[in-house]
Design an enzyme around this catalytic site. Structure first.
Site, PDB file in Angstrom:
ATOM      1  N   HIS A 107      49.510  32.150  42.185  1.00 55.62           N
ATOM      2  CA  HIS A 107      48.838  31.991  43.480  1.00 55.62           C
ATOM      3  C   HIS A 107      48.946  33.271  44.308  1.00 55.62           C
ATOM      4  CE1 HIS A 107      47.681  29.596  47.152  1.00 55.62           C
ATOM      5  NE2 HIS A 107      48.320  30.602  47.730  1.00 55.62           N
ATOM      6  N   GLU A 108      50.165  33.766  44.466  1.00 53.87           N
ATOM      7  CA  GLU A 108      50.363  34.947  45.307  1.00 53.87           C
ATOM      8  C   GLU A 108      49.720  36.184  44.682  1.00 53.87           C
ATOM      9  OE1 GLU A 108      51.141  34.430  48.190  1.00 53.87           O
ATOM     10  OE2 GLU A 108      52.042  32.444  48.011  1.00 53.87           O
ATOM     11  N   HIS A 147      46.108  36.359  45.700  1.00 53.92           N
ATOM     12  CA  HIS A 147      45.949  37.040  46.992  1.00 53.92           C
ATOM     13  C   HIS A 147      46.038  38.561  46.812  1.00 53.92           C
ATOM     14  CE1 HIS A 147      45.792  33.692  49.722  1.00 53.92           C
ATOM     15  NE2 HIS A 147      46.997  33.233  49.417  1.00 53.92           N
ATOM     16  N   HIS A 173      42.986  40.117  45.345  1.00 60.72           N
ATOM     17  CA  HIS A 173      41.923  40.165  46.351  1.00 60.72           C
ATOM     18  C   HIS A 173      42.078  41.426  47.203  1.00 60.72           C
ATOM     19  CE1 HIS A 173      39.452  37.520  49.395  1.00 60.72           C
ATOM     20  NE2 HIS A 173      38.741  38.481  48.851  1.00 60.72           N
TER      21      HIS A 173
END
Length: 689
Positions: free
Chosen positions: A468-469, A472, A475
Site C-alpha cells: 500500500h505505502e 503511494h 505515485h
C-alpha cells in the site's frame, strides 16, 4: 548551530544530511528560510512585477520550495524521532511556519497577480497543466481567506496557527499515552497461546529494562498478537481497555485529547463559516472528487446497505463458534480478535502466525521490487545515504541506468516513532533550468523488528501495508510532471490519492507474486500452494464486519464535521453520542461506553483526513476497477504482471500526478467511468449488488 553557512538543513544540493542534522539546527535554518521567502514574496507583490508565468509563478514557486523541503525534514524527524529535543524544535517553530503560510494564503496582492494572469492573453497560450495550476492557486487563495475583509484576516490566521498546534499536540498526546503503558507478566501461564516470536520479543523488552518476566505494550507489534492469540482473557481485557482509553480523561489530564477535539471542531466550523460554507465538511470537499457531503454520505450508506447483512452473518457465525468451541458464552470486545483467529484456524486450517514464517522481510522486499520491475520496466537498487536510524534503508529507482527517484524505507516500530504507516514526500520532481531534480519519498511503517539473529518476519497484513505505502511512493516517484504544484501526489484530489496505494494491495493475493516473495524463515521453503489456497479461501473472512467498521469511521468523520453544532467547543459527550448514533446505523458489534476511540483517531484530527476519511472507500472503488484491467489482461496467462497494462497504468495514472482531474486519468486508463462491481467482488459481496 550559529552559522547559517554550514547549517546542514540549508544544504539542498543532494539528499538530506540526516547524519549531521540536530535539533539545534532547526531554529536558525527555518528563520533564515522564512526571511528569504518573505523578501522574495515582497518583491513579487510589487506593482512593477509582471503577472506572467516566468516573472511571477516560477519565482513564487521557488520562494517557498526550500522552506517546504527543510520544514518537511523537521516534521519528518518529529514523526520518526520524537525525542524531547526534536519535539521542542518542531513545536517552537510551528507557530511561525503556520503563520507564514496563513499570511501567504491571505495575501491579496499575490492573489491579484494570479487573477491578472488568469485574465491575461498569456493564460490561453499556456499548457493545460499550467492553466490547471493557476486555477488551483486561485481556488486555494480563496479557501485560505484571500478574499476576506482585512479586519477578519488576523482571526483567520490565528485559527490556522491554532489548528496546527492542536494537531501536533493531539499526536504527541497519543504517542506519550501509548508509550506510558506497559503490562508486566510474571506468570508464564498467562503466555499460553502466544507465538514463540511474540513471547521472545516481550522477554527481550523486559530484559532491556532489567526486569523479570515479559513486557507487553500498546505498540502494534506487541498489542495485536496479544489480542489475536493470548488465551488469557484477563491479559486481553487489560490491553484492550488500556488501548481504548489512550489519551483520554481516564489517564493523565495533560494527555487528554477530548478538549483538543472539541476545540478543533469549533475552529473548523468557524473557518468554514468565515469562508461562506455551512459546515467544515462542505469546505473540505471543495477540492475533492465528491460533489458534496450529501454525495459522499449517500455513497457510504449505499455500501452500508450492501455490507451490513454480511457483517451480521459474520458476527452470528463468530458468536456461535465462540460459544460452542471456546466456551465463551458472551463475546466481549476483547474476545473478538481472539475468537476470530480461532475460527479462521478452524475453518481454514491455518493461522496468521503460520503464514508469517514464510515472509522474512528481505525476501518480501525482493518480491515487491520484482513486482514493480515487472510492471513498469524499472530497476530498484539499494543506495547509500545518511539516515536517522541504522535500520533505515535507502533505495533508488532507475530506468535504463537513469535515476528516476529515491526512497527512504523505515519499517520497524520504535518508542520515538508515531504509530501507523505512511508515505511522505521528501523532494518533488521539478525542472530548474536545464537541471532535473528527481523526486525522493519516505515510506514509514511500524512492523516488528528482528529478534536475535533471525530477520524480521511480516504478517500477510504487514505485506499488504507495505505494498500500500509503496503504491503511494510510486505515485510520487514515477511522475513525469516537472511542475512542482502537480508533480507526483501534489494536486491530486484527496479522495483519489489512495487509488495507486490500494491498487498495489491486490497483488498480495496473487499466487505468482506471493510464491516468489516467500521463503520460510527457518527452512527457506516457499509458501506451499495448499497454504496459499487456504489464505485465498479466507480472503473474504469477516469482510462484512471489516467493511462496516471502515464505514463507521467514515460516516462518523463526515457527520462530525457536517452536522454537529460547533459554534462553541464541542463536549466529548456530544462526539461520543454521534459515534453511537453512527454505530446504530452500520455497526454490528457493541463497544463499551468507556471506550474512547475518537481520542486516538489521529487521521481526522491530526492527519489531514478531516471530513475526508471516506476517501479510502471512494478510492477503493477506483483501485479495484483499475486492478480489474490487470485481471482481464492476465486471464489465461497465469500472471497478472502484464507489462503493457503496467505501462498504461504508469502513463495514464502515475505519470500525470495532479496535472489533470483524477476522473479524466481513470477514464484514460480504463476507457470508461469507474464501476463498483470490482470492489464488491473483491470483498465477496457481488451478489448483493
Amino acid at each position: 548551530m550559529s552559522a547559517v553557512s554550514d547549517n546542514p538543513l540549508l544544504d539542498f544540493t543532494d539528499l538530506t544530511h540526516f547524519d549531521r542534522i540536530t535539533p539545534a539546527d532547526v531554529e536558525p535554518a527555518i528563520r533564515h528560510l522564512l526571511d528569504t521567502a518573505s523578501t522574495t514574496l515582497a518583491t513579487l507583490e510589487a506593482a512593477d512585477t509582471p503577472a506572467t508565468w516566468d516573472d511571477f509563478v516560477i519565482p513564487m514557486t521557488e520562494a517557498t520550495e526550500h522552506l517546504g523541503r527543510a520544514w518537511g525534514v523537521v516534521g519528518h524527524m518529529h514523526s520518526v524521532m520524537d525525542t524531547p529535543q526534536w519535539r521542542a524544535a518542531y513545536n517552537d517553530l510551528l507557530p511561525e511556519i503556520s503563520g507564514f503560510y496563513a499570511e501567504l494564503g491571505q495575501n491579496e496582492a499575490l492573489y491579484g497577480k494570479y487573477r491578472a494572469l488568469h485574465d491575461s492573453a498569456e493564460y490561453a497560450n499556456l499548457s493545460p497543466v499550467r492553466q490547471r495550476i493557476i486555477d488551483h492557486e486561485l481556488r486555494d487563495f480563496r479557501l485560505s481567506g484571500a478574499e476576506l475583509p482585512e479586519a477578519q484576516k488576523p482571526r483567520f490566521k490565528a485559527i490556522s496557527e491554532e489548528q496546527s498546534a492542536l494537531g501536533a499536540k493531539f499526536s504527541e498526546n497519543l504517542l506519550d499515552a501509548t508509550n506510558a503503558f506497559a503490562e508486566w507478566v510474571t506468570d508464564e501461564a498467562e503466555l499460553a497461546g502466544l507465538p514463540e516470536d511474540e513471547v521472545a520479543a516481550a522477554r527481550a523488552a523486559a530484559e532491556k529494562e532489567d526486569r523479570p518476566g515479559w513486557k507487553f505494550t500498546l505498540q502494534a507489534p506487541s498489542y495485536v498478537p496479544v489480542m489475536q492469540y493470548a488465551d488469557s482473557a484477563r491479559l486481553r481485557e487489560v490491553m484492550y481497555r488500556a488501548n481504548g482509553t489512550r489519551a483520554s480523561e481516564h489517564g493523565k489530564p495533560e494527555w487528554d485529547n477530548g478538549p483538543i477535539i472539541g476545540r478543533l471542531l469549533a475552529l473548523a466550523a468557524e473557518e468554514a463559516k468565515m469562508l461562506g460554507y455551512a459546515s467544515y465538511a462542505e469546505l473540505s470537499l471543495v477540492p475533492k472528487m465528491a460533489d458534496s457531503p450529501e454525495h459522499a454520505l449517500s455513497f457510504l450508506r449505499e455500501l452500508g446497505v450492501k455490507a451490513k447483512p454480511y457483517a451480521e452473518r459474520d458476527l452470528a457465525e463468530l458468536k456461535a463458534f465462540a460459544a460452542k468451541e471456546l466456551g465463551i458464552a458472551e463475546l466481549n470486545p476483547w474476545d473478538m480478535g481472539y475468537a476470530s483467529e480461532k475460527l479462521r484456524q478452524a475453518r481454514y486450517a491455518f493461522s496468521e502466525n503460520e503464514v508469517r514464517q514464510y515472509f522474512p522481510e528481505p525476501r518480501v522486499l525482493d518480491g515487491l521490487f520484482g513486482v514493480i520491475e515487472s510492471l513498469y520496466g524499472v530497476q530498484l537498487r539499494h543506495d547509500t545515504a545518511p539516515v536517522w536510524d541504522p535500520s533505515v534503508k535507502v533505495l533508488r529507482i532507475e530506468r535504463t541506468g537513469q535515476l528516476i527517484g529515491q526512497l527512504y524505507l523505515d519499517l520497524h516500530a520504535r518508542d520515538t516513532k508515531r504509530g501507523g504507516a505512511w508515505m511522505d514526500s521528501a523532494r518533488n520532481r521539478q525542472r530548474s533550468g536545464s537541471r532535473l531534480l528527481t523526486p525522493v519519498a519516505y515510506v514509514v511503517c511500524n512492523f516488528s523488528p528482528p529478534v536475535g539473529d533471525k530477520p524480521a518476519t511480516l504478517t500477510h497484513d504487514d505485506v499488504v501495508t507495505l505494498f500500500h505505502e509503496f503504491g503511494h511512493a510510486l505515485h510520487h516517484l514515477l511522475t513525469e510532471v516537472d511542475e512542482v504544484a502537480v508533480s507526483g501526489i501534489h494536486g491530486v484530489e484527496w479522495d483519489a490519492v489512495e487509488l495507486p496505494s490500494q491498487f498495489m494491495e491486490n497483488f498480495c493475493w496473487e499466487w505468482d507474486v506471493l510464491s516468489g516473495m516467500s521463503a520460510h524463515v527457518n527452512t527457506g521453503e516457499p509458501l506451499p500452494r495448499e497454504l496459499f489456497d487456504k489464505m485465498l479461501a479466507a480472503r473474504h473472512f469477516q469482510s462484512g464486519m471489516q467493511m462496516v467498521r471502515q464505514l463507521e469511521f467514515s460516516l462518523f468523520d463526515l457527520r462530525l464535521y457536517h452536522e454537529v453544532d460547533a459554534t462553541q467547543p464541542v463536549p466529548i459527550d456530544t462526539v461520543l453520542s454521534l459515534l453511537e448514533d453512527v454505530r446504530k446505523e452500520v455497526a454490528v458489534t457493541k463497544t463499551p461506553a468507556w471506550h474512547r476511540f475518537p481520542l486516538s483517531f489521529a487521521h481526522i484530527f491530526a492527519g489531514g483526513y478531516s471530513a475526508g476519511y471516506y476517501s479510502y472507500k471512494w478510492a477503493e472503488v477506483l483501485s479495484a476497477d483499475a486492478f480489474a484491467a490487470f485481471e482481464e489482461a492476465g486471464e489465461g496467462r497465469g500472471s497478472l504482471l502484464d507489462a503493457a497494462t503496467g505501462q498504461r497504468f504508469w502513463r495514464e495514472i502515475l505519470a500525470v500526478g495532479g496535472s489533470r482531474p483524477a476522473l479524466e486519468s481513470f477514464i484514460a486508463f480504463r476507457g470508461r467511468e469507474p464501476q463498483v462491481d470490482a470492489l464488491l467482488r473483491h470483498s465477496g459481496m457481488l451478489e448483493a449488488a
